[in-house]
Design a protein around this motif. Structure first.
Motif, short mmCIF file in Angstrom:
data_model
loop_
_atom_site.label_atom_id
_atom_site.label_comp_id
_atom_site.label_asym_id
_atom_site.label_seq_id
_atom_site.Cartn_x
_atom_site.Cartn_y
_atom_site.Cartn_z
N VAL A 370 0.83 -1.21 0.00
CA VAL A 370 0.00 0.00 0.00
C VAL A 370 0.87 1.25 0.00
O VAL A 370 0.64 2.20 -0.77
CB VAL A 370 -0.96 0.00 1.22
CG1 VAL A 370 -1.68 1.34 1.34
CG2 VAL A 370 -1.96 -1.14 1.11
N ALA A 371 1.88 1.28 0.86
CA ALA A 371 2.75 2.45 0.95
C ALA A 371 3.48 2.70 -0.36
O ALA A 371 3.58 3.85 -0.82
CB ALA A 371 3.75 2.26 2.09
N ILE A 372 4.00 1.64 -0.98
CA ILE A 372 4.73 1.80 -2.25
C ILE A 372 3.79 2.29 -3.35
O ILE A 372 4.15 3.16 -4.16
CB ILE A 372 5.39 0.47 -2.66
CG1 ILE A 372 6.46 0.06 -1.64
CG2 ILE A 372 6.00 0.56 -4.06
CD1 ILE A 372 7.65 0.97 -1.57
N GLU A 373 2.59 1.76 -3.38
CA GLU A 373 1.63 2.19 -4.41
C GLU A 373 1.30 3.68 -4.27
O GLU A 373 1.23 4.42 -5.26
CB GLU A 373 0.35 1.36 -4.31
CG GLU A 373 0.52 -0.07 -4.77
CD GLU A 373 -0.64 -0.96 -4.39
OE1 GLU A 373 -1.61 -0.43 -3.79
OE2 GLU A 373 -0.59 -2.17 -4.67
N GLN A 374 1.11 4.13 -3.02
CA GLN A 374 0.81 5.56 -2.81
C GLN A 374 2.01 6.42 -3.19
O GLN A 374 1.85 7.49 -3.79
CB GLN A 374 0.41 5.79 -1.36
CG GLN A 374 -0.94 5.18 -0.99
CD GLN A 374 -1.35 5.49 0.44
OE1 GLN A 374 -0.68 6.24 1.14
NE2 GLN A 374 -2.47 4.91 0.87
N ALA A 377 2.14 6.88 -6.75
CA ALA A 377 1.09 7.81 -7.22
C ALA A 377 1.42 9.25 -6.89
O ALA A 377 0.62 10.16 -7.20
CB ALA A 377 -0.25 7.42 -6.61
N GLY A 378 2.54 9.51 -6.23
CA GLY A 378 2.96 10.89 -5.97
C GLY A 378 2.99 11.29 -4.52
O GLY A 378 3.46 12.39 -4.18
N VAL A 379 2.49 10.45 -3.61
CA VAL A 379 2.53 10.79 -2.18
C VAL A 379 3.97 10.60 -1.68
O VAL A 379 4.58 9.57 -1.96
CB VAL A 379 1.56 9.87 -1.39
CG1 VAL A 379 1.63 10.19 0.10
CG2 VAL A 379 0.14 10.01 -1.92
N TYR A 385 3.97 5.94 4.14
CA TYR A 385 4.35 4.95 5.16
C TYR A 385 3.49 5.12 6.41
O TYR A 385 2.96 4.15 6.96
CB TYR A 385 5.84 5.14 5.47
CG TYR A 385 6.37 4.31 6.62
CD1 TYR A 385 7.00 3.09 6.39
CD2 TYR A 385 6.28 4.76 7.94
CE1 TYR A 385 7.51 2.35 7.45
CE2 TYR A 385 6.78 4.02 9.00
CZ TYR A 385 7.41 2.81 8.74
OH TYR A 385 7.91 2.07 9.78
N LYS A 386 3.35 6.37 6.86
CA LYS A 386 2.58 6.63 8.08
C LYS A 386 1.11 6.27 7.88
O LYS A 386 0.48 5.67 8.77
CB LYS A 386 2.72 8.09 8.48
CG LYS A 386 4.12 8.46 8.97
CD LYS A 386 4.22 9.95 9.28
CE LYS A 386 5.63 10.31 9.76
NZ LYS A 386 5.75 11.77 10.02
N ALA A 387 0.58 6.59 6.74
CA ALA A 387 -0.83 6.29 6.48
C ALA A 387 -1.05 4.78 6.43
O ALA A 387 -2.04 4.26 6.97
CB ALA A 387 -1.26 6.93 5.16
N ALA A 388 -0.12 4.06 5.79
CA ALA A 388 -0.25 2.60 5.70
C ALA A 388 -0.11 1.96 7.06
O ALA A 388 -0.79 0.97 7.37
CB ALA A 388 0.79 2.04 4.74
#
Length: 431
Positions: A370-374, A377-379, A385-388
C-alpha cells in the motif's frame, strides 16, 4: 615402528615420547597416502630427468609405487603404527623391494614438501567435490523455484513482514549456492600451486625438474619460493575451510528455516521420512535430526579453521606444531562435505503445506504494498508509510498473495525472479 628416517647412531628413542610425537599422524596419512605416492612418482621422474636415478631405476620405482598404491587400495598393505608416517612407509617399502634405488627416492625432497604436495592434491580433490555439491544444490533449488509459486510469509526479525513465495525462497538459496560454487573454484585457483621441490623450505643444491613435477601432477603453476611454501602451510588449508564455511553458512540458515517450518506451530514443511528420527521415550515424536545436524555443521568446520589459525602463531620456517593441522583439516573438510552431500535430495523431497502458509498471511503484511503504491502515485513515501501503518489492519482488503507477488516487479522479486539469469550463471560454471 620401523627404523626412523632421522635416527642417529647412539641415540635411544623413548616409547612414550615417540607415541606423543607420532600421535595419530600415521592414521591420518591414510587419507593422503595415494596422493603422496602419486607425488613420489612425479619426483622419481624428475630425478631421472636430471640423472640422479637411471632410466631402469625410474621404471622399477614407478612400478613398485603403483604396486604399493594397488596394495593399499586392496587392503593388503596397511598404513599403521609400524611406520612413523606415510612418507617413511613409502621409503621403507621401496627400500625393501629395490634396495639402493629405494634409498635414492628421497633425494632432493623433505617430508616437509612431501606433506605439502600431498595436502595440495587432496585439497584440490575436495574443492572439486565442494563445487560439485554446491552446483547440485543450486540446480535443485532452481528446479523447485521454477515450479508454480505458493504463497509463503516473508519474515524479518522472525516477525511476519511481507508476502513472499516458495519460488523466492528457493531462488534465494539457489543464488547463494551458485556463489558458493564460484568461491570453491576461485579457491582452487589460489591453492593450485606445486610445492614439491622446495624441500625443507630452502631448496637444494640440485637442478630439480620442478616444471616437470608441476605438469605431471596437474598443478596450474609452481610455488616458487621455498620459504613461502612453508609460510603457506595452514594458510591454504584455512582458505579451503573458509570456502567450505561459506556454503555451510547458507546451509545453517536454510536448516534454521526448515527447523522452524517443520514445527507444529508453523507447519509449512514436511520432510521425507528418512530425514527424521523418533524419540527414545516419546512415541509421538518425529524429530528433524538431520536438519538440526546440518545446522550444527558450520560449527565443526569453523572450529577446524580456528584450530589451524591458532597453530599459525609461528615464525617463518617449518615448526612441528603444524603436524596438528592435519587432523583439524581432515575432520572439518570431510564432515562439511558429507553435510552438503545430503542437501540436494532433502530439498528435492521436502513438501510445502499450502493451506498452512496461506493461513499465516495476515492483512497487515500488505501494508508495504500500500505504501509503495501511494508513493508511486505521488505521495511522499514517508507520508504514505505513516498512512499505511495507521491502516495496516485493513491493508489486505481486495488483495491476495498472488496479486501482491504479481505487483512485485523489481528484478528478482515475485513477478520477475530472473531464474534464467541464475541458470546462466550456474551453466557458466560447467564450462
Amino acid at each position: 615402528m620401523t627404523d626412523l628416517l632421522w635416527q642417529k647412531a647412539g641415540v635411544e628413542t623413548n616409547a612414550k615420547i615417540m607415541k606423543f610425537l607420532a600421535g595419530d599422524d600415521v592414521l591420518l596419512d591414510r587419507e593422503f597416502f595415494l596422493h603422496d605416492i602419486a607425488a613420489s612418482k612425479a619426483h622419481v621422474e624428475g630425478l631421472a630427468n636430471i640423472g640422479v636415478v637411471s632410466a631402469k631405476e625410474m621404471g622399477d620405482l614407478k612400478r613398485e609405487l603403483d604396486a604399493l598404491a594397488e596394495d593399499f587400495r586392496a587392503g593388503s598393505f596397511v598404513l599403521d603404527e609400524r611406520y612413523e608416517d606415510g612418507h617413511s612407509a613409502i621409503e621403507a617399502r621401496l627400500t625393501e623391494r629395490l634396495g639402493d634405488a629405494g634409498r635414492r627416492v628421497h633425494t632432493g625432497r623433505s617430508r616437509n614438501d612431501q606433506i605439502l604436495v600431498a595436502t595440495r592434491l587432496w585439497l584440490k580433490e575436495k574443492l572439486a567435490s565442494l563445487e560439485t555439491h554446491c552446483r547440485a544444490i543450486a540446480h535443485v533449488c532452481l528446479q523447485r523455484a521454477a515450479q508454480p509459486a505458493l504463497p509463503l510469509p516473508g519474515y524479518t526479525h522472525l516477525q511476519r513482514a511481507v508476502v513472499s513465495s516458495t519460488a523466492m525462497w528457493f531462488a534465494g538459496f539457489a543464488e547463494g549456492f551458485i556463489d558458493n560454487a564460484l568461491r570453491a573454484r576461485q579457491t582452487m585457483a589460489l591453492i593450485d600451486a606445486n610445492p614439491l621441490g622446495t624441500a625443507a623450505g630452502y631448496g637444494v643444491n640440485l637442478p630439480l625438474d620442478r616444471a616437470h613435477t608441476t605438469q605431471a601432477l596437474g598443478f596450474g603453476r609452481m610455488q616458487v619460493s621455498p620459504i613461502y611454501a612453508q609460510l603457506s602451510r595452514g594458510k591454504f588449508e584455512m582458505a579451503v575451510l573458509e570456502a567450505l564455511s561459506s556454503a555451510l553458512l547458507d546451509t545453517r540458515r536454510l536448516a534454521w528455516d526448515l527447523s522452524l517450518f517443520t514445527t507444529a506451530e508453523f507447519n509449512f514443511v514436511s520432510l521425507p521420512a528418512q530425514y527424521t528420527t523418533g524419540s527414545s521415550i516419546m512415541p509421538n515424536k518425529r524429530n528433524p535430526d538431520v536438519v538440526e545436524l546440518l545446522r550444527a555443521s558450520y560449527a565443526t568446520v569453523a572450529a577446524s579453521r580456528c584450530e589451524i589459525e591458532q597453530l599459525l602463531s609461528l615464525p617463518s620456517g617449518y615448526q612441528r606444531d603444524l603436524q596438528f593441522s592435519k587432523g583439524s583439516l581432515f575432520h572439518g573438510v570431510t564432515h562439511g562435505l558429507a553435510a552438503l552431500e545430503l542437501l540436494p535430495d532433502l530439498l528435492a523431497g521436502m513438501q510445502w503445506n499450502e493451506s498452512a502458509m496461506r493461513a499465516a498471511i495476515e492483512p497487515a503484511m500488505y501494508a508495504t504494498d500500500v505504501a509503495i503504491e501511494q508513493a508511486a502515485a505521488g505521495v511522499p513515501f514517508r507520508d504514505a508509510y505513516k498512512a499505511a501503518a495507521q491502516a495496516a489492519a485493513q491493508a489486505g482488503q481486495g488483495r491476495t498473495p498472488e496479486s501482491s507477488l504479481a505487483a512485485r516487479t523489481s528484478a528478482g522479486a515475485g513477478h520477475d525472479l530472473r531464474l534464467d539469469v541464475l541458470q546462466h550463471r550456474l551453466d557458466g560454471l560447467s564450462s
